[in-house]
Structure formats: C-alpha cells, structure tokens
Write an enzyme that holds these catalytic residues in place. Structure first.
Site, short mmCIF file in Angstrom:
data_model
loop_
_atom_site.label_atom_id
_atom_site.label_comp_id
_atom_site.label_asym_id
_atom_site.label_seq_id
_atom_site.Cartn_x
_atom_site.Cartn_y
_atom_site.Cartn_z
N ASP A 21 0.85 -1.19 0.00
CA ASP A 21 0.00 0.00 0.00
C ASP A 21 0.89 1.24 0.00
OD1 ASP A 21 -2.00 1.89 0.38
OD2 ASP A 21 -2.10 1.55 2.54
N ASN A 23 -0.58 4.58 -0.05
CA ASN A 23 -1.26 5.81 0.39
C ASN A 23 -1.98 5.68 1.74
OD1 ASN A 23 -3.38 4.21 -0.33
ND2 ASN A 23 -4.17 5.55 -1.96
N ASP A 25 -4.39 3.69 2.79
CA ASP A 25 -5.81 3.32 2.88
C ASP A 25 -5.98 1.84 3.23
OD1 ASP A 25 -5.15 2.06 0.52
OD2 ASP A 25 -6.69 3.05 -0.70
N ASP A 29 -1.65 -1.27 -3.87
CA ASP A 29 -1.97 -0.52 -5.10
C ASP A 29 -0.80 -0.56 -6.07
OD1 ASP A 29 -0.17 1.39 -3.96
OD2 ASP A 29 -1.84 2.32 -2.89
N ASP A 98 -4.35 -10.56 -15.86
CA ASP A 98 -5.43 -11.52 -15.71
C ASP A 98 -6.52 -11.20 -16.71
OD1 ASP A 98 -6.58 -13.74 -14.18
OD2 ASP A 98 -5.38 -12.94 -12.53
N ASP A 199 -8.48 -16.64 -16.60
CA ASP A 199 -9.25 -17.17 -15.49
C ASP A 199 -10.28 -18.20 -15.98
OD1 ASP A 199 -9.89 -16.78 -12.56
OD2 ASP A 199 -11.85 -16.28 -13.40
N GLU A 254 -6.17 -21.02 -16.88
CA GLU A 254 -6.58 -21.73 -15.67
C GLU A 254 -7.67 -22.71 -16.10
OE1 GLU A 254 -8.24 -20.72 -11.19
OE2 GLU A 254 -9.04 -19.61 -12.89
N HIS A 326 -3.12 -17.38 -5.29
CA HIS A 326 -4.06 -16.56 -4.51
C HIS A 326 -5.31 -17.32 -4.07
CE1 HIS A 326 -5.61 -16.56 -8.56
NE2 HIS A 326 -6.74 -16.03 -8.15
N ASP A 327 -5.56 -18.50 -4.66
CA ASP A 327 -6.73 -19.30 -4.32
C ASP A 327 -6.38 -20.52 -3.46
OD1 ASP A 327 -8.67 -17.81 -5.64
OD2 ASP A 327 -8.39 -18.87 -7.54
#
Length: 556
Positions: A21, A23, A25, A29, A98, A199, A254, A326-327
C-alpha cells in the site's frame, strides 16, 4: 520442442490488494508495486503476473469486472499502470494481465443493459433461461455454494452464475461477445502487455441444453456440461487466430478438471491455442468429499500426479509449475513444515518446482517462506467463498471448531494476508489499517530479515533462479522418475544430450537414506545445488538425507 522466452522464464504472481500500500488506505496498489520493483529484480524473476486491477465492485476481490479497460480506483489510475509497465520493461521484465472473461460483474454496462428486457440488444450477451416447475432452470451448484442461477425480478427469468451471483456468465456462443472480448484483448496488447493468464478459461463453452447434473443434493456440480465444453477448442483457436498469434506473448489458461490428455489439446504446439495451462489435480490431493473435507495426503500420490504431468505433456506441450497461488493455501504449510523446519522445507519445495520441466510460478511471499494464518473468528476473514461455506456448514449442523479448522488449512485468505516486508507495524505493508490482517508472524518472517540473511529462503530462490538460467538442461531436459514407491523421497533425473542431473528430495522431518537404483549408471557425481552442505565423500548408494533435504547432482 521449440525454444522460447516463456519456457525459460520464471513468473512472479502479484495479488495487488495485498502486496504494498502506498497511500495508507490499507489496500495494496499499483504505486506500491512500482516501489518494490527493485526487490523483484533482485530476486531474478522475468515475468510479473498481475491479478485483476480493473474497475470492479469487488464482490470477489476484482474477479468481478465492471469495466475491462479502466483501473479500479483502489489500485490507482491507467497512468500508474503505464508507469508500472515502463518500470518492468526498463528492468528487463515482462507483465502478464489476468483475463477474466467467463463472467463479468453484474455492474458491467453489458449486464446492466441485458437485464432490462428480454428483447434488449445485450440480452444474449449472458445466459438467460425460464424457470422449470417454479424452480431454477436446472440443478447446477455454484462454485461458491448454493444455486448457479439467480432470478431477476424485472423479467422473471434466471441468469447463470457459476461463481458469485454478482458474476453472471457471459454467453460465448454469441459471436458479438467473442468479438468484444477480442477487441478488448487487442487494446491491452497494443498498450504493451506481454500476455494473459486466463481465469477459468475452460468453462466458457456450455452445453446449450443445460441439462441437470447427476447427484443427490438439491444443487449438484454440473461440470460435465461446462468444463471443456463442446466448442471450447473452436473458441480458443479463434482467439489465437484473431488475437494471440499476432503478438510475441505468453498465455496460460486456468483449467480446472483437465487431464494431461485434455491439456495437450490446449497447449499442443501444433494446435494454435495456449502456451500452457494450470492444472488442479495436485490441488485436490488433500480433498475428500469436496475442498473443505481435509484428508491426509501421501507422497506416492503427490509424485504420481507430478510425474504424470511431466511425462503426459513431454514432447507435446508445456507445463506450468506451482504449489500455491491466490486461491490456495501457503505451500510450506500444506506440503512442507511451517514450524521448526520452515526454511528447510520451503527450500526443498522450491528445488522441486525449479528443477522440473515447465515454467515455475512463484506466488508473492513464497520466496520468504510465508505461512498460513489462523484468525480467531470468521469475522476476521474476508473471502466470499469462505463466508458462503461457513454459513452453509453452520446451517447444516457442522461443529464450528471443525469448520474453522478446514478454513485454517484450505481457506483462500491464507494466501491473501498482506506481504510481510519488515518487522514494523503491519509488516511494512501499510501505514493505515490493512484490508485483511497481517499474519502475526511478520516480526520473524519478512523481506528485510530475509535480504539480510545469506541463508534465507529468499536467497535460496535467487540462486535457484540463476541455476535454472545457466543450465539449459533444467528447462529442456527429459524427466524420469526414480523410486516411484518410496513414501519419503522424490527423486528423478533430467537428461539433455550427454548431460544428466539427479534431483533427490526428502519430503519429511525424519532422516532417511537414498540409494541410487542400479539402473542409473554413472562414473562420477558432483553435487551442484542443495539446501544443506554435503561432505566431499558422499555416496549416492547410501546418501543419508536430513529433514527436508534437497540435493541436485550432475552425473557423468
């Protein structure tokens, strides 16, 4: 086998929400990624695969896209993206994006129009059907639990969503949809992107009659009617002809549920479809009755699956090599030992991935030996799949303790906890409140510590990547498994012309002994890589292996 840059590359997957990150939040990003490009260059990777950064309502963390040609404000701007691409290219790295085109968001302009009326010009961009006997058009279940259909009150019809109800499936049988997708892909390629990770791409062709799925439940898995469907290869060859073949790019699909035989149709060098696919056979090794029914896995099964894919695509197509993403849960927690032997087992698993034939994929934090996480309650988890399962299992009467244990082992948030950069607050990921809590072990496991420790998992990865680049045999050599029935050791040879490599991996915390089979003849052996030092007088006929030991030898 033709030689190409993408076969010789190592890919690093970035999940942007959790990487860095910039900024405060609490959300990673694109400017944050840019600030870490030197780190990636030091690691030595060639290609960055960026998970979706497109405009999205974020129902499924960006895999529900409402505008394919703009950047989600959480992540930055198109100008930030252009700076990222320039920063990668100037460092000799490439970027793949992706491509999520089995479905869009229900907030995409196409679907907003599609649901207005049955005669809207965009109606046929999605899959609409009348109900049957006052119920859904068929009994298919969603990947995210419940029915794969949602009734839209405006017209009284149902739309298909194989994933979340906010992710309606696109109708690929409509030529206009395909043309829209190809135009969008061309737009990104003309901007300089170096390829796509696609995907669930093997789900885009559905059997038009949409028959009921077999099974005893209210809703049942209908994969027989949408996985590797009737027109899938027609669509992939058209996509290649219209778009992919016009650029020097890398493509990986995928493809859940494919066998090596089916994969060869997608990646055969004479087929004109994709460069490689992600297969999921290994990812189901510890699943009993579905993903959440966790079962122990056996090394002989692990080896059988890995070796089957090595030999099944040999001379036909190219493999992708990964043990987490990520899965999926963190590989050191799933296939290694995330306690006392975390570093040794992380290095051993890395040795496996980087000495097989195929393109290795590193998931962010893997190179640090990041582990699974155990949050105290379901409220601390963010993943939609996890929450849907929890609700369904609680209503079915499963004990909460048992449900939480399955989440600890298999939940997708294991991979999505923020990147652990240093020992400061939130692991250096953000100065604000992170969107998902950082794994509490960040004070011990982090990039700053790893960069300063010459014996770290990070530096082992760096040397492995260098080793693969310097030795063509690792990329292009033939594979042959040894000791298939051994329940502790995975061993194999790689052969290219007169060159031979022997890889020996101990998958467990117990010491064991490796004895080279009589069928493998050699004059001399030199140890060239490993996660433990070896004494000069080693004997391949009686090699004592320490916990999670990995050794690579040249045989002459």
């Amino acid at each position: 086998m033709t030689k190409t840059w993408w076969k010789e590359s190592v890919v690093y997957q970035i999940y942007p929400r959790s990487f860095q990150d910039s900024n405060g939040d609490g959300i990673g990003d694109i400017p944050g990624i840019i600030s870490r490009l030197d780190y990636l260059q030091t690691l030595g990777v060639d290609v960055i695969w960026l998970c979706p950064v497109y405009q999205s309502p974020n129902d499924d963390n960006g895999y529900d896209i409402s505008d394919y040609q703009s950047i989600m404000s959480d992540f930055g701007t198109i100008s930030d993206w252009e700076k990222l691409l320039e920063g990668l290219h100037s460092r000799g790295m490439k970027l793949i994006m992706d491509l999520v085109v089995n479905h869009s968001s229900d907030e995409h302009a196409w679907f907003v129009e599609s649901r207005k009326s049955k005669d809207n010009p965009y109606r046929d961009y999605y899959i609409w059907r009348d109900g049957k006997d006052g119920k859904e058009p068929n009994n298919w279940s969603s990947f995210f639990s419940g029915s794969a259909w949602k009734k839209d009150e405006a017209t009284g019809q149902y739309f298909l969503h194989l994933f979340s109800s906010k992710q309606p499936d696109l109708n690929w049988d409509n030529e206009k949809v395909r043309r829209e997708v190809y135009d969008m892909m061309t737009w990104w390629l003309d901007k300089g992107v170096d390829g796509f990770r696609m995907d669930v791409i093997n789900l885009i062709s559905k059997v038009q009659q949409l028959p009921d799925a077999a099974g005893e439940g209210k809703y049942n898995f209908g994969g027989d009617y949408f996985m590797n469907g009737p027109r899938i290869h027609e669509f992939m060859q058209e996509m290649n002809r219209e778009v992919l073949s016009k650029y020097d790019i890398m493509t990986v699909g995928e493809t859940p549920g494919v066998t090596p035989e089916e994969a060869a149709l997608y990646v055969g060098e004479d087929r004109g479809e994709l460069n490689m696919v992600f297969q999921f056979e290994l990812m189901d090794i510890d699943s009993g009755n579905g993903k959440w029914d966790v079962c122990p896995w056996k090394l002989t099964d692990f080896k059988r699956i890995m070796s089957k894919w090595q030999t099944g695509l040999a001379g036909k197509g190219w493999n992708s090599l990964y043990l987490n993403n990520h899965d999926q849960p963190r590989m050191v927690s799933r296939f290694g030992n995330d306690g006392i032997y975390r570093k040794e087992s992380a290095k051993m698993l890395a040795t496996l991935l980087h000495t097989l034939q195929g393109t290795p994929y590193i998931y962010q934090g893997e190179e640090l030996g990041m582990t699974n996480v155990k949050f105290g309650s379901i409220e601390e988890y963010q993943d939609i799949e996890t929450h849907n399962m929890y609700k369904e299992f609680v209503e079915a009467g499963h004990p909460v303790e048992q449900i939480m244990n399955s989440i600890y082992i298999k939940g997708r948030d294991n991979a999505r906890t923020p990147m652990q950069w240093d020992a400061t607050a939130n692991g250096g990921f953000t100065s604000g409140t992170p969107w998902l809590q950082v794994n509490p072990n960040f004070t011990v496991i982090n990039a700053e510590e790893a960069l300063n420790d010459p014996d770290s998992v990070f530096h082992y990865y760096r040397k492995l990547i260098e080793f693969r680049k310097r030795n063509e045999i690792v990329v292009y050599g033939d594979f042959k498994e040894l000791l298939e029935q051994d329940e502790r050791i995975y061993a194999y040879t790689r052969t290219l012309g007169e060159q031979r490599l022997l890889v020996v991996l101990n998958f467990f915390a117990d010491e064991t002994v490796f004895a080279l089979p009589d069928s493998v003849r050699y004059g001399s052996a030199e140890r060239v890589f490993g996660n433990y030092e070896l004494s000069p007088g080693f004997d391949l006929n009686e090699l004592k292996l320490r916990p999670y030991e990995a050794q690579v030898f040249t045989l002459v």
